[in-house]
Structure formats: C-alpha cells, structure tokens
Scaffold this motif. Structure first.
Motif, short mmCIF file in Angstrom:
data_model
loop_
_atom_site.label_atom_id
_atom_site.label_comp_id
_atom_site.label_asym_id
_atom_site.label_seq_id
_atom_site.Cartn_x
_atom_site.Cartn_y
_atom_site.Cartn_z
N ILE A 154 0.85 -1.21 0.00
CA ILE A 154 0.00 0.00 0.00
C ILE A 154 0.88 1.25 0.00
O ILE A 154 0.50 2.29 -0.55
CB ILE A 154 -0.97 -0.01 1.21
CG1 ILE A 154 -2.06 1.06 1.09
CG2 ILE A 154 -0.24 0.18 2.55
CD1 ILE A 154 -3.14 0.76 0.12
N GLY A 155 2.08 1.15 0.59
CA GLY A 155 2.99 2.29 0.65
C GLY A 155 3.56 2.67 -0.71
O GLY A 155 4.13 3.75 -0.86
N ASN A 156 3.40 1.81 -1.70
CA ASN A 156 3.88 2.14 -3.04
C ASN A 156 2.92 3.07 -3.79
O ASN A 156 3.19 3.47 -4.91
CB ASN A 156 4.16 0.88 -3.86
CG ASN A 156 5.32 0.06 -3.30
OD1 ASN A 156 5.23 -1.14 -3.17
ND2 ASN A 156 6.42 0.72 -2.95
N MET A 157 1.79 3.40 -3.15
CA MET A 157 0.84 4.31 -3.78
C MET A 157 0.83 5.65 -3.06
O MET A 157 0.98 5.69 -1.83
CB MET A 157 -0.57 3.72 -3.69
CG MET A 157 -0.86 2.77 -4.83
SD MET A 157 -1.84 1.41 -4.23
CE MET A 157 -0.63 0.12 -4.38
N VAL A 158 0.64 6.74 -3.81
CA VAL A 158 0.45 8.04 -3.15
C VAL A 158 -0.89 7.96 -2.41
O VAL A 158 -1.76 7.17 -2.79
CB VAL A 158 0.48 9.22 -4.15
CG1 VAL A 158 1.87 9.32 -4.80
CG2 VAL A 158 -0.60 9.09 -5.22
N PRO A 159 -1.06 8.75 -1.34
CA PRO A 159 -2.25 8.58 -0.50
C PRO A 159 -3.56 8.57 -1.27
O PRO A 159 -4.44 7.75 -0.99
CB PRO A 159 -2.16 9.76 0.47
CG PRO A 159 -0.69 9.98 0.63
CD PRO A 159 -0.10 9.70 -0.73
N ARG A 160 -3.72 9.43 -2.27
CA ARG A 160 -5.03 9.43 -2.93
C ARG A 160 -5.26 8.13 -3.71
O ARG A 160 -6.39 7.63 -3.75
CB ARG A 160 -5.22 10.68 -3.79
CG ARG A 160 -4.42 10.73 -5.06
CD ARG A 160 -4.73 11.98 -5.85
NE ARG A 160 -4.24 13.18 -5.16
CZ ARG A 160 -4.29 14.40 -5.68
NH1 ARG A 160 -4.84 14.61 -6.83
NH2 ARG A 160 -3.78 15.42 -5.02
N SER A 161 -4.22 7.54 -4.28
CA SER A 161 -4.38 6.25 -4.96
C SER A 161 -4.57 5.13 -3.95
O SER A 161 -5.30 4.17 -4.19
CB SER A 161 -3.17 5.93 -5.82
OG SER A 161 -2.85 7.00 -6.66
#
Ligand code: AVI
Length: 320
Positions: free
Chosen positions: A165-172
């Motif tokens: 999940i950390g590989n996504m920017v917060p909105r994604s």
C-alpha cells in the motif's frame, strides 16, 4: 484443489500490454519523468523482488513474518475459519502459509499481474494445502476484480502484506482500499502490512543494498521497456538512486542518467540531461495514526494492530 485461471490483462494484436505502453509514454513525456512502480513486476522483476526480501538490509519481510508467526492465535480468534482469503499481489513467500495455517480458510484467491509467477506460486501453495480450493486470477488488482462465482457465499479476508500500500500516493491508496472493499464485499475483513517511519539511514539502506539487488530491480524496468515496447534505452547509462523525502514520508527510487542521452520507445524519441531522473517508485512509511487515517479514508475500520519486537513494521486488521 480446483484451479480457475482467468486472464484479464488487455493486450493489443502484437501482445503489447496497452496500459503499460500508455503509462511509459506518458511518464517519459512529463517534466519529472516517472513510471508507476507496479510495472516492476514482470516475471524477472518478481524474482528480483523475492531476492530483495532476503537481503540483510531489507528488514520489512522478516519483521512482518515474525508478527505473522507470533500472532496466529490472535488471527484465529479475530478472523475465524471459513473465509476466502483474497491476496492482492500473490505470495510465493512464507507469509501466506503462515496466515492460512492460522485461520483455516475456505478458499485462497491470489491476484497478481505477473502470470507465470502467479501460476508457479499458486501450484506450490495448492500442493502445500491439499483440499483447499485455490483460484489464481491474473489481473491488475487496482481495478475491481470479479471473484469466482463459487465463492459468492463465503465471507472474504483481504490480505495485503508487505507494505505494498505504501507504493501508492495517498489518494491512490485510498482509491485502492475502496476498490478492495468493493471486490471483497460488505462483511469482509482486511489484514494489511504497513512499514513504519524510522531512522533514515536504516530506511535508505533497505532500498540501496550493498549487493546491488535493488539497483538491478530498478534497472529491470528499463529492460522490460526495451523488450516489450521496442525500446533502445542504454541501461548502463542509468544509476540507481534511493532517497528519503521527508515532506511525504517516503523513500523514492529514481534512475538517474549519468550523461546526456537519447533513446526511443514504441517509436517515440526522448532525451535526458545528465543528472535528470526517472522517478520509478515511492515507498511511503507510516506511524500508527497515519496508518489508521489511511484505512478510515479507504472505508475500513481498524480492529487490531500488531508490530514486531523492534517496532519496525505494523500489521493491521480492519473490518469493512
Ligand atoms: C513491494 N514493495 C512494498 C516494496 C517496497 O518496499 O516498497 C518494493 C521494493 N522496492 C524496492 N525494494 C523493495
């Protein structure tokens, strides 16, 4: 065990993944060149990532595995038996059997975009758990995935380990959490791994290991572009970079051009200045409050959380 094999990757007449081409061409055309990290994971990339998880500097996998081992009793109590475990990004690792052993699930559904890797790891898992229905799905889990109809009646447990999940920017990340909730249904639970903010040198070393495996993983993206999108990128002209971005609480990986270069991809020409980078990955790190906020924004309610003995990595159980 039953094996359903559903292919959902959208390829053109030449076998080219349309989404990959669109992301690469758009990413190389931006002022800060950037390619989404999910494209790391072709079969070779998935193998290199497995090597990363065994590196001395890459503590994440060991920390999460320690917690999965220690907390089997808690998982059995809070999750219960009979759920269909839907794993986002299929595990060939130790983690999945630890969870399956702990909770006695009704079925296992690994979803992964790397088809060959998915089939190999699913077959290995089915052999380890005779009698457990295994339904691998080759798909991009950032879109809603239709689960096999025979699993409709079972409650689901989403499993999203590794701090992916950390590989996504917060909105994604929020979009993905909501998409998972749609895939999994109303009475689902989610067990998710999140890496925690810590000493910057420890974080940076985890993404720039002495043996150069992470560098090879990063450069493999260029190899994939050359092979799949008819590119001529001079791979040796790029240096691997990993840096902490304190504003966004994330490690960033880049590929930095060592000199001025020109290349083509899918018939399009690109140039880069010496020192210019292609931003290839974000790996966000959390504290326990930011982790909870992210889950709540994604329509999941945290139920329980565990960390390893050195408080490096969190596993959080949430309910829909
Ligand atoms: C898959 N993901 C959680 C890894 C991470 O730590 O962000 C990918 C990775 N990139 C470099 N090393 C590992």
């Amino acid at each position: 065990a039953a094996q359903t094999d559903i292919r959902l990757v959208d390829r053109d007449d030449h076998g080219i993944d349309r989404a990959f081409r669109a992301d690469v061409l758009e990413g190389l055309s931006s002022p800060q060149k950037a390619i989404p990290a999910r494209w790391f994971y072709d079969d070779e990339g998935s193998r290199l990532f497995e090597d990363i998880t065994r590196l001395p500097e890459y503590y994440l996998t060991r920390a999460e595995t320690e917690t999965l081992r220690k907390r089997a009793g808690d998982f059995a109590r809070l999750i219960g038996p009979g759920r269909a475990v839907v794993e986002f990004g299929s595990g060939s690792s130790l983690k999945t059997p630890l969870l399956l052993d702990a909770i006695q699930p009704g079925a296992y559904v690994p979803i992964d975009i790397a088809g060959d890797f998915l089939r190999e790891s699913s077959a290995a898992l089915a052999a380890k758990f005779p009698g457990l229905p295994v339904h691998p799905i080759e798909a991009d889990f950032t879109t809603t995935v239709k689960l096999p109809p025979e699993l409709l009646a079972m409650s689901k447990l989403g499993f999203f380990p590794g701090s992916t999940i950390g590989n996504m920017v917060p909105r994604s990340a929020v979009d993905l959490l909501r998409t998972m909730r749609m895939t999994l249904g109303g009475d689902a639970m989610l067990l998710i791994g999140m890496d925690l903010i810590k000493d910057i040198d420890v974080l940076t070393a985890a993404y720039d290991d002495a043996a150069g495996v992470t560098a090879a993983f990063n450069r493999n993206l260029l190899k994939r572009i050359n092979r799949e999108l008819d590119g001529d990128i001079p791979i040796a002209a790029f240096a691997h970079r990993a840096r902490w971005n304190d504003t966004y609480a994330r490690i960033e990986m880049h590929l930095e051009a060592r000199a001025e270069i020109a290349f083509t991809v899918a018939g399009r020409s690109f140039t880069m200045r010496a020192g210019e980078t292609i931003h290839t990955e974000n790996s966000h790190k959390f504290d326990l409050r930011s982790a909870n906020m992210l889950l709540l924004a994604g329509h999941w309610t945290p139920v329980e959380r565990w960390t390893d003995s050195e408080d490096r990595f969190a596993l959080i159980l949430a309910r829909a």
